[in-house]
Structures are given as C-alpha cells and as structure tokens.
Design an enzyme around this catalytic site. Structure first.
Site, PDB file in Angstrom:
ATOM      1  N   GLU A 129    -105.134  15.484  11.605  1.00 29.97           N
ATOM      2  CA  GLU A 129    -105.091  14.017  11.606  1.00 29.97           C
ATOM      3  C   GLU A 129    -104.233  13.494  12.758  1.00 29.97           C
ATOM      4  O   GLU A 129    -104.571  12.519  13.416  1.00 29.97           O
ATOM      5  CB  GLU A 129    -104.515  13.506  10.278  1.00 29.97           C
ATOM      6  CG  GLU A 129    -105.513  13.521   9.141  1.00 29.97           C
ATOM      7  CD  GLU A 129    -104.824  13.231   7.823  1.00 29.97           C
ATOM      8  OE1 GLU A 129    -104.887  12.081   7.366  1.00 29.97           O
ATOM      9  OE2 GLU A 129    -104.207  14.162   7.263  1.00 29.97           O
ATOM     10  N   CYS A 139     -71.343  66.537   5.407  1.00 30.36           N
ATOM     11  CA  CYS A 139     -70.758  67.653   4.686  1.00 30.36           C
ATOM     12  C   CYS A 139     -71.568  67.781   3.393  1.00 30.36           C
ATOM     13  O   CYS A 139     -71.700  66.814   2.649  1.00 30.36           O
ATOM     14  CB  CYS A 139     -69.292  67.341   4.366  1.00 30.36           C
ATOM     15  SG  CYS A 139     -68.601  68.398   3.083  1.00 30.36           S
ATOM     16  N   CYS A 156     -66.385  68.449  -2.232  1.00 24.75           N
ATOM     17  CA  CYS A 156     -65.468  68.070  -1.142  1.00 24.75           C
ATOM     18  C   CYS A 156     -64.561  66.931  -1.617  1.00 24.75           C
ATOM     19  O   CYS A 156     -65.053  65.900  -2.097  1.00 24.75           O
ATOM     20  CB  CYS A 156     -66.305  67.647   0.060  1.00 24.75           C
ATOM     21  SG  CYS A 156     -65.409  66.707   1.296  1.00 24.75           S
ATOM     22  N   LYS A 201     -69.355  21.553  15.636  1.00 23.98           N
ATOM     23  CA  LYS A 201     -69.375  21.611  17.105  1.00 23.98           C
ATOM     24  C   LYS A 201     -70.576  22.453  17.503  1.00 23.98           C
ATOM     25  O   LYS A 201     -70.581  23.668  17.370  1.00 23.98           O
ATOM     26  CB  LYS A 201     -68.080  22.199  17.654  1.00 23.98           C
ATOM     27  CG  LYS A 201     -68.015  22.084  19.163  1.00 23.98           C
ATOM     28  CD  LYS A 201     -66.605  22.320  19.673  1.00 23.98           C
ATOM     29  CE  LYS A 201     -66.491  22.008  21.161  1.00 23.98           C
ATOM     30  NZ  LYS A 201     -67.397  22.771  22.008  1.00 23.98           N
ATOM     31  N   ARG A 231     -74.526  16.621  31.101  1.00 27.06           N
ATOM     32  CA  ARG A 231     -73.139  16.186  31.189  1.00 27.06           C
ATOM     33  C   ARG A 231     -72.580  16.454  32.587  1.00 27.06           C
ATOM     34  O   ARG A 231     -71.781  15.684  33.104  1.00 27.06           O
ATOM     35  CB  ARG A 231     -72.318  16.937  30.145  1.00 27.06           C
ATOM     36  CG  ARG A 231     -70.837  16.677  30.219  1.00 27.06           C
ATOM     37  CD  ARG A 231     -70.125  17.339  29.047  1.00 27.06           C
ATOM     38  NE  ARG A 231     -68.712  17.046  29.070  1.00 27.06           N
ATOM     39  CZ  ARG A 231     -67.817  17.770  29.722  1.00 27.06           C
ATOM     40  NH1 ARG A 231     -68.185  18.833  30.393  1.00 27.06           N
ATOM     41  NH2 ARG A 231     -66.540  17.434  29.705  1.00 27.06           N
TER      42      ARG A 231
HETATM   43  S1  IVH Z   1     -67.984  14.508  21.054  1.00 27.13           S
HETATM   44  C1  IVH Z   1     -64.771  12.752  23.194  1.00 27.13           C
HETATM   45  N1  IVH Z   1     -69.257  15.752  19.155  1.00 27.13           N
HETATM   46  O1  IVH Z   1     -68.303  19.620  22.884  1.00 27.13           O
HETATM   47  C2  IVH Z   1     -65.947  13.271  22.559  1.00 27.13           C
HETATM   48  N2  IVH Z   1     -68.986  16.860  21.239  1.00 27.13           N
HETATM   49  O2  IVH Z   1     -65.732  19.614  24.600  1.00 27.13           O
HETATM   50  C3  IVH Z   1     -66.530  14.406  23.273  1.00 27.13           C
HETATM   51  N3  IVH Z   1     -69.998  19.074  21.331  1.00 27.13           N
HETATM   52  O3  IVH Z   1     -69.501  18.912  26.042  1.00 27.13           O
HETATM   53  C4  IVH Z   1     -67.793  14.861  22.750  1.00 27.13           C
HETATM   54  N4  IVH Z   1     -70.795  19.078  19.280  1.00 27.13           N
HETATM   55  O4  IVH Z   1     -71.166  19.569  24.379  1.00 27.13           O
HETATM   56  C5  IVH Z   1     -68.812  15.820  20.423  1.00 27.13           C
HETATM   57  N5  IVH Z   1     -70.372  16.734  17.385  1.00 27.13           N
HETATM   58  C6  IVH Z   1     -69.939  16.785  18.643  1.00 27.13           C
HETATM   59  C7  IVH Z   1     -70.158  17.911  19.470  1.00 27.13           C
HETATM   60  C8  IVH Z   1     -69.658  17.902  20.766  1.00 27.13           C
HETATM   61  C9  IVH Z   1     -70.686  19.768  20.408  1.00 27.13           C
HETATM   62  C10 IVH Z   1     -69.671  19.578  22.676  1.00 27.13           C
HETATM   63  C11 IVH Z   1     -70.235  18.747  23.784  1.00 27.13           C
HETATM   64  C12 IVH Z   1     -69.130  18.527  24.773  1.00 27.13           C
HETATM   65  C13 IVH Z   1     -68.055  19.403  24.255  1.00 27.13           C
HETATM   66  C14 IVH Z   1     -66.730  18.691  24.391  1.00 27.13           C
END
Ligand code: IVH
Length: 669
Positions: free
Chosen positions: A38, A430, A435, A118, A139
C-alpha cells in the site's frame, strides 16, 4: 508543458502528507499501519505526478529522500551557535562534585535534572526554515561542520517538514541529535558487505559516521540509520523553557526521541537512574557509552553558563572503561570440574569497569600461543558484564627484554595424571575423576546457586572439606555433622550450625536443580529444566533410553548421549543412592501444579519495570511461558512498565491483554 490543475495539486499535497505520516509510523514509531504494498502504491502515484509536473517538487517531498547525485566534496557549514562538548565524570563521587558546583551557583539544594543515554554515533545539526528541512551538517570541530544535507534526507526518522504551527512560530529552528546504526542493522550490513567481498564496517559508530560521510547519497540511502533528536540550539524560543519542553516538542513534531530519557531530581535519583541504565545497556539494540545529565531549566542553564567549549549545566557520566592495561606476573593452570585445564593470567591488580581484577582467562593453549604472552608483559584486560575477565592483547612495545614464555603443562597440575587433548578440541583434559581439583570443582558446582544452593559453601571451605578428607564426593555433604565441621579453619559454632541448616534445607531441592547440580557435561540450567519437565522424577530420568532423551525438543543427540552414559555409570548410581541415604528427597517435579501455569503463553515485555527484565523473564519461564521480542497476533500478554513506546500501541491495536506489574504479580502468584 501543461501545469497541474487544482485537483491534481490537492491530490499531490494529500499524498505528501499521507506519506509523511506513514514514514513517521514506520521510522519513528517502529509501528507501520499499512502494508509495504500500500505504501509503494502511494509512493508510485507521487512519483507519477512529480514526473508529469516537475515544478511541483519541493525539498520536503518524500521523493527527495532517495538519494541525490553524488557531490565532489563536502562544503563547510558554520554553526550559528557552536555545538558544545561535554565534561566527563566516571564515578558517583565525581558526579556529586558536579552537583555540588551546580547547587552552589544556583543557590538551591534541589535541582531538577534530565538524563539521556549518551548515544555513541555522530552528532548532527538540522536547520528548518519555515518548517522545511533545508540544511544538515556534521558537528565537525563544534564551530564548523560539513554539509551532508542530501545524506541526512535519506534518513526516514528525520522529518522533512514540521507542522504549520511550528513553521509560523519558529521560522528558523536548529535541531540537534545523534545519528546511530542499530546493532542488528550493523550485523546485517556487514553480512552483506562481506558477501559482496567488501570491507566490513569496524563498529556501529563507524557504520553511522561512514555511511553519513558518503559523497554518494545513494550509498547512505541503502544504510539503515536512525536519528535520535536531543536538542535545539536556541534557548530563547517562546514556549520552550526547559529541556523537558524541548523533548516533548521534538516528539510532537515527529522526531524520534529516546525512550530512556528520565527526569530525576537531586543526586540520589540521578545515581539510581545511572545504575538502571548501566543494567539496561546490554539489552539495547544500539551502543551507548554513558549518560548525559543536564540541568533541566533553561534559566538555570543560563545562570550556570559555560567554560570554553563545555557547558557547566551538563555532564557526561561515562560508563567505566571495560579495558585496562596491567602487568602479567604469572600464568597458572587451573583444572575445572570437568577436568578441563585453563591457563589463567595472574595480574597486577587493576580496576576494570569498576571492579578490581587480578585473574584473567587465557582460554586455552592455542589462544595463549596466538597472543604470545610472556611473563612481565603488559597486557590489555577486558571485562564485560558478568563474564570472566580475559586477556585480549599483549602490548608488544612494552615487553621487557628476555621475557620468558610459559609452556603448557603435559601433566595435571592437581593430580599429576598425563593430560589428553581429544581430537578436534581446543582444551587439554585430566581424565582422572578422583583428581582433587575436579572433586573440588564438582562440589562447588553442586552447592552453587543454580544447584543445591547451599549458602556458605564457597571455594575455601570446599577445599578444606576435601583436603581434610571430610568429603570425597558431593553426596558426603549430607552426612556431615557439626562435630565434623568445628575443627576446620575459621569455623565457629554459629557458622557450623548455619551450614548444617543450609544443607538440611537443600535436601528438598527441586528436580531441575538436582539435575543441574550433578554437573553432567553440557547440561546447564535450561537443559536440566527440560529433563525435569519431561521425566518428573529422578528414577524415570535414570532409566530413560537414549532415544527418549533425543526426542525431547531442545535436547540434541550429543547431550542425549552424555546424559544417558552418565546415568548408566556405576559411580553415578552409587552417588544417587548415597544421596537418598543421606536424606535427599528428590521431590517429584510437577509442571502442571507448580510450574505449568503459563505453559503455552507468550509474553512481550516493554517499558521500565521495578526490576531488570531478566527477573520477569525468569518468572515467566519458570512457569512454562515464553518471552519474545516483538508484539504479534500470537502474543498473549504484554507486560508493560513505564514509558512503554510503540509496543503498547501495537498490543492495543491487536487486542492483546496488557498487564502492569501488579497485574502480572497477580497472574503468577
Ligand atoms: S548534548 C551541551 N545529548 O556527546 C550539550 N550530546 O560530548 C552537548 N551525545 O558530540 C550535547 N548523546 O555526539 C547531548 N543525549 C545527548 C547525547 C550527546 C550523545 C554526544 C554528542 C556530542 C557529545 C558531546
């Protein structure tokens, strides 16, 4: 060329909106509502109109995702607001220090935080002008990135167009997030690359970064990538006064936001969330390397400000490193309960992922040779989850002069019997069942948590019991008296009494535990349960034919043969008789009454629960049910915690019973 009439224009706009909506269901919510066929029909019609009236095509058309012409190089893009980096902490103490600075500056004791995983991918910025995605960049160094707009367009979870309201309210909006590749997709992509004789991707992070930094967007389009949006660059937008607002706004505009975002306040709650995330980490289908903690309120963020390139209102709490370097002092050879001889590296103690490690496995002779480890070498040790730490690498240029190799022994280090390496196996063994090292290993296994579960019977005590001749095989445990124990090292009255009580209690151990405890080669907890369910009593299992064993789903011919031989063996028969004499009950295992309540029922677990998922999974499996990963018409129950995500919607749609934790507890109690 004719220009489109009003009807065609309307049809075209409607199609665009519909396709955007279906993209959102599919890529953002993981929850398609129409079939692929679809969807294709809608898309084909869109392309047909665009072919006839090219002037209709705008950058926000779903057709623009498929991959533009290759470019020669990436143009630089200056970020209007720099993309900052984060300060790091790795321990609770360091986080507390961060929190202390925050509270001091804000002059308050309680701080509302927002925590986000993170993500380990590539950070990007997406510019929306009048609600339309017009520019996307990496970035880069934080100030200047690369223009990768056509590549980002191919990612389904990036909206090409925002709502009309947002277009009006925020004519310029810069959204930030992380592009990642799922672990499962990474495996699939690599399989395909290898099949095609191409270089595989090194890891999911490189997979995401490498796929995005392709000059030919068609290559990117063929790679499964996801964007998790986590921020906007501007803190002065009307109506958005906290990170929490931003996350809700992004979600509402059709971005994918992470479902493990939490809102703890104060230091204890943040630590708790960190511990929960550490536990969840292994079960995620993408890589994270820690948790980002942000002060939620924008005004507070302004007050805190920034130092050089990192804000003072956020911190990356990284998971402890899983690798560490240390010195190898010696290599010992340990004999396990099955007679297998394992080389063990004796290390200068080192902290790995938060735990002190002084022993690490070198696995077997071949592995030892491949690593070429020598005494005094600096080695890299890895520890992940619950698994035994291992040596993964020798740091060649740190090797001391004349470092000696260690030869693999030809005789058992415990009993002196000549070792055998069976053809096709990596391990030396062994074969002497008497043992002492094997007897000790069997005894420890027998009393372990999954076996008779005799609290207090650890390595040291097991060794003493054997060396003092109190125990020759595990059945002897059931004849021990307090007087036997009291003369042993460090054995006070209380401890002896506790141990006797623990042994007494274990006499009623359930059949799956009994079978596991026997330590039959290849029979772990799961196979032991299958055997118990099938036969119900130890007597029936003892007399089972090999054919009966082979017919059990989940038991292969090799294990069937080992089990059969084990129970045919006179030593086994004598030991089981001795256990009976010592008062072991061998209760009948009744799956119907005690274990089969959930037999045939399929569960899916979603959201955050009060305990790790494995806890609920065990409970379900113990009662005969099974747990699968995705909701379908064959699912019976969805066990649903907080922040459930798309599985809940799907379950509702399919009319599946949804249980919260209380409901679940009632069901299994
Ligand atoms: S916030 C000031 N949120 O971490 C805020 N960063 O060291 C800066 N990253 O290059 C970023 N998960 O690639 C933020 N939930 C998250 C993140 C995140 C991964 C990475 C991002 C950045 C690095 C900063």
């Amino acid at each position: 060329m004719a220009s489109p009439d009003k009807k065609t224009r309307q049809e075209y706009e409607k199609l665009k909106a519909e396709i955007h909506e279906h993209n959102r269901h599919y890529y953002v919510e993981d929850n398609p509502v129409i079939s692929d066929a679809e969807y294709d029909r809608l898309f084909d019609r869109l392309l047909e109109i665009e072919k006839e009236y090219p002037e209709l095509v705008t950058p926000d058309s779903p057709s623009q995702r498929v991959g533009a012409e290759p470019s020669k190089k990436f143009e630089p893009v200056k970020h209007r607001q720099p993309m900052l980096s984060l300060q790091k902490v790795t321990t609770a103490e360091e986080f507390e220090e961060f929190h202390r600075r925050v509270t001091e500056t804000l002059e308050r004791t309680d701080v509302q935080y927002i925590t986000e995983p993170k993500l380990d991918g590539l950070a990007v910025e997406l510019v929306y002008e009048q609600g339309v995605f017009t520019l996307g960049s990496t970035r880069g160094d934080g100030a200047i990135g690369e223009n990768i707009t056509p590549n980002l367009r191919t990612i389904g979870s990036i909206p090409l167009k925002l709502s009309d309201k947002t277009a009006r309210k925020y004519p310029l909006l810069e959204v930030r997030g992380e592009v990642i590749m799922r672990l499962s997709d990474f495996a699939r992509v690599n399989e395909k690359l290898e099949e095609d004789g191409k270089q595989p991707l090194a890891n999911p992070r490189n997979g995401a970064a490498g796929s995005l930094r392709q000059l030919d967007p068609k290559i990117t389009a063929g790679r499964p990538l996801i964007l998790f949006a986590y921020g906007i660059s501007d803190r002065n937008l009307d109506g958005l006064s906290s990170q929490r607002d931003v996350i809700a706004f992004l979600k509402n505009e059709g971005f994918r936001v992470n479902d493990l975002i939490r809102y703890p306040s104060g230091v204890d709650e943040v630590e708790q969330v960190f511990n929960e995330l550490t536990e969840r980490r292994e079960s995620l289908d993408y890589e994270i390397d820690g948790m980002v903690v942000k002060v939620d309120d924008f005004e507070a963020q302004e007050t805190l400000g920034q130092i050089s390139r990192a804000p003072r209102w956020a911190v990356a709490w990284k998971f402890a490193a899983e690798l560490a370097e240390t010195r190898l002092n010696d290599i010992e050879f340990s004999v396990g309960r099955t007679g297998q001889v394992t080389p063990v590296a004796k290390l200068e103690p080192v902290k790995v992922a938060g735990v002190m490690v002084s022993n690490a496995s070198l696995h077997n002779e071949d592995e030892m040779k491949a690593l070429d480890v020598r005494l005094g070498d600096t080695v890299v040790v890895r520890r992940a989850g619950d698994v035994i730490p291992e040596v993964v690498e020798v740091v060649a240029d740190k090797r001391p002069k004349k470092a000696k190799t260690v030869a693999f022994p030809s005789k058992c280090p415990s009993c002196g019997t000549e070792l055998i390496r069976p053809a096709g196996e990596a391990a030396w063994r062994c074969l002497n069942l008497a043992c002492p090292a094997q007897v000790e290993g069997r005894l420890i296994h027998f009393a372990s948590k999954g076996g008779f579960d005799i609290d207090g019977l650890g390595d040291k005590l097991a060794r003493q019991l054997i060396s003092e001749d109190k125990v020759k095989d595990p059945a002897d445990l059931f004849f021990l008296t307090k007087d036997d124990l009291l003369p042993l090292d460090l054995m006070a009255d209380k401890r002896a009494a506790n141990l006797i009580a623990a042994i007494d209690q274990s006499r009623r151990a359930e059949l799956p535990r009994v079978i596991f405890a026997l330590g039959i080669f290849g029979v772990g907890e799961a196979a032991a349960r299958l055997l118990a369910e099938q036969f119900g009593t130890i007597e029936k299992l003892q007399t089972a034919t090999q054919e009966e064993l082979e017919n059990i789903p989940g038991i292969g011919p090799v294990i069937a043969k080992t089990v059969h031989e084990f129970f045919e063996n006179d030593d086994t028969r004598r030991m089981l008789d001795k256990m009976r004499e010592g008062g072991v009950v061998f209760p009948r295992y009744e799956t119907e009454r005690t274990g089969g309540k959930l037999a045939g029922k399929t569960f899916v677990i979603t959201g955050t629960l009060s305990r790790p998922r494995s806890h609920f999974k065990n409970q379900i499996e113990q009662q005969g049910g099974k747990v699968t990963g995705s909701v379908s018409s064959s699912t019976d129950y969805l066990l649903c915690g907080e922040d459930p995500g798309s599985k809940l919607d799907k379950a509702k749609k399919l009319g599946i019973d949804v249980l919260d934790e209380d409901g679940f507890n009632v069901l299994v109690s």
